[in-house]
Design an enzyme around this catalytic site. Structure first.
Site, PDB file in Angstrom:
ATOM      1  N   TYR A 191       1.532  39.585  41.031  1.00  0.00           N
ATOM      2  CA  TYR A 191       1.556  40.051  39.795  1.00  0.00           C
ATOM      3  C   TYR A 191       1.103  41.515  39.727  1.00  0.00           C
ATOM      4  O   TYR A 191       1.989  42.266  38.768  1.00  0.00           O
ATOM      5  CB  TYR A 191       0.822  39.199  38.862  1.00  0.00           C
ATOM      6  CG  TYR A 191       1.073  39.458  37.310  1.00  0.00           C
ATOM      7  CD1 TYR A 191       2.185  39.484  36.621  1.00  0.00           C
ATOM      8  CD2 TYR A 191      -0.089  39.864  36.781  1.00  0.00           C
ATOM      9  CE1 TYR A 191       2.450  39.697  35.211  1.00  0.00           C
ATOM     10  CE2 TYR A 191      -0.073  40.103  35.249  1.00  0.00           C
ATOM     11  CZ  TYR A 191       0.978  39.991  34.639  1.00  0.00           C
ATOM     12  OH  TYR A 191       1.088  40.529  33.285  1.00  0.00           O
ATOM     13  N   GLY A 246       7.387  40.079  22.641  1.00  0.00           N
ATOM     14  CA  GLY A 246       8.727  40.418  22.626  1.00  0.00           C
ATOM     15  C   GLY A 246       9.043  39.876  21.152  1.00  0.00           C
ATOM     16  O   GLY A 246       9.760  40.726  20.375  1.00  0.00           O
ATOM     17  N   ALA A 275      12.409  38.476  24.029  1.00  0.00           N
ATOM     18  CA  ALA A 275      12.065  38.635  22.593  1.00  0.00           C
ATOM     19  C   ALA A 275      12.108  37.183  21.948  1.00  0.00           C
ATOM     20  O   ALA A 275      12.067  37.127  20.611  1.00  0.00           O
ATOM     21  CB  ALA A 275      13.071  39.376  21.746  1.00  0.00           C
TER      22      ALA A 275
END
Length: 315
Positions: A187, A51, A46
């Site tokens: 990924y 985030g 975050a």
């Protein structure tokens, strides 16, 4: 169904109002987040990007937000700007010892948002020797969720990506030890694992009679700094793509916020509703056939428990 949330019944808005899902495309926005006073959210990663937007929006709706971040200095600057509803706790998802320390120290929460991630890195490894993307994006969050499951009262939101479409789960070599490494395929594997984990978690919660929810979300094509840490040519061409196609981080965070606070389907997957899922307001999202493979999902779960040494207790 309409699940009661503090302040109102989410997802049951009247026609013509923002957030309405009747008679057209959803235009659900931050203003449609129900009152979250008295609720606690844990948001990983975050300290920036999606985030940070998520933490700000939740705190703005009255929630207490625990920002679980590796970069504490950056996270504290964000928390200070949010105010007293935000607090920072150190969490390095690339180190399972850090995951355990965080889980032992943190108190109960209503919602866990598995948001943090790394993208398209060169071949590097976590503290326990896992390929960095699989180890951080999937195994770190798998371990964190398992260790916190008894402390989470409402739901777990796991952030995947449209890149799951190029992902394949290689159960024999998830850490790229016996094949040539490809950062984008790695990924894709990690983001596919996120989505499969969220759905398998819901199946197990349901099997054990739990009313907790597991849902997943993806941001579409959002302009964040994640793509500028790939150590590749991608970060040179992304500014052009951002100007032409990308939506803001504020829009990219909406699917996660929707999944975390609105009336959602158990095991649901949510993302932008326009331009093939790259832009727009949040709504149900399609996914690959591989993401719905329950046999592979069960085997991935077993492998993840083996690698992390975290066994889920469903009570």
């Amino acid at each position: 169904m309409c699940r009661q949330l503090p302040g109102r019944i989410a997802g049951c808005d009247t026609p013509g109002k923002p957030g309405s899902r009747l008679g057209g495309v959803s235009e659900w926005d931050i203003a449609d987040i129900p009152d979250q006073s008295g609720r606690t959210f844990i948001v990983t990663g975050a300290n920036g990007g999606l985030g940070e937007v998520t933490a700000r929006a939740l705190a703005g709706a009255g929630a207490r937000v625990i920002m679980a971040c590796r970069n504490e200095v950056k996270a504290r600057a964000v928390a200070d700007s949010i105010g007293e509803r935000a607090q920072v706790r150190r969490l390095d998802l690339a180190d399972l010892d850090s995951v355990r320390e965080f889980a032992d120290a943190v108190g109960p929460a209503d919602v866990l948002i598995n948001n943090a991630g790394v993208m398209a890195l060169p071949l590097t490894h976590t503290a326990q020797g896992f390929e960095m993307q699989f180890g951080t994006n999937h195994l770190g969050h798998f371990a964190l969720t398992g260790l916190l499951l008894d402390k989470i009262s409402d739901r777990i939101v796991t952030v995947s990506s449209g890149a799951h479409l190029i992902g394949r789960i290689n159960l024999a070599d998830p850490n790229w030890e016996h094949r040539r490494y490809n950062r984008w395929q790695a990924y894709g594997q990690a983001k596919l694992a996120n989505l499969m984990f969220a759905r398998e978690l819901q199946r197990r919660l349901t099997l054990h009679g739990s009313d907790k929810l597991s849902v997943s979300a993806h941001p579409g094509y959002a302009a964040t700094d994640l793509m500028f840490h790939t150590d590749s040519l991608v970060h040179l061409i992304m500014p052009l793509g951002n100007r032409i196609l990308a939506q803001s981080a504020e829009m990219g965070a909406l699917p996660s916020l929707y999944a975390a606070t609105a009336d959602v389907e158990p095991g649901g997957f949510y993302g932008p509703n326009r331009l093939g899922g790259m832009r727009g307001h949040p709504g149900p999202s399609g996914s690959s056939a591989a993401s719905k493979d329950e046999v592979t999902a069960r085997r991935l779960w077993d492998l993840s428990e083996q690698l992390t040494k975290v066994t889920y207790n469903f009570g």
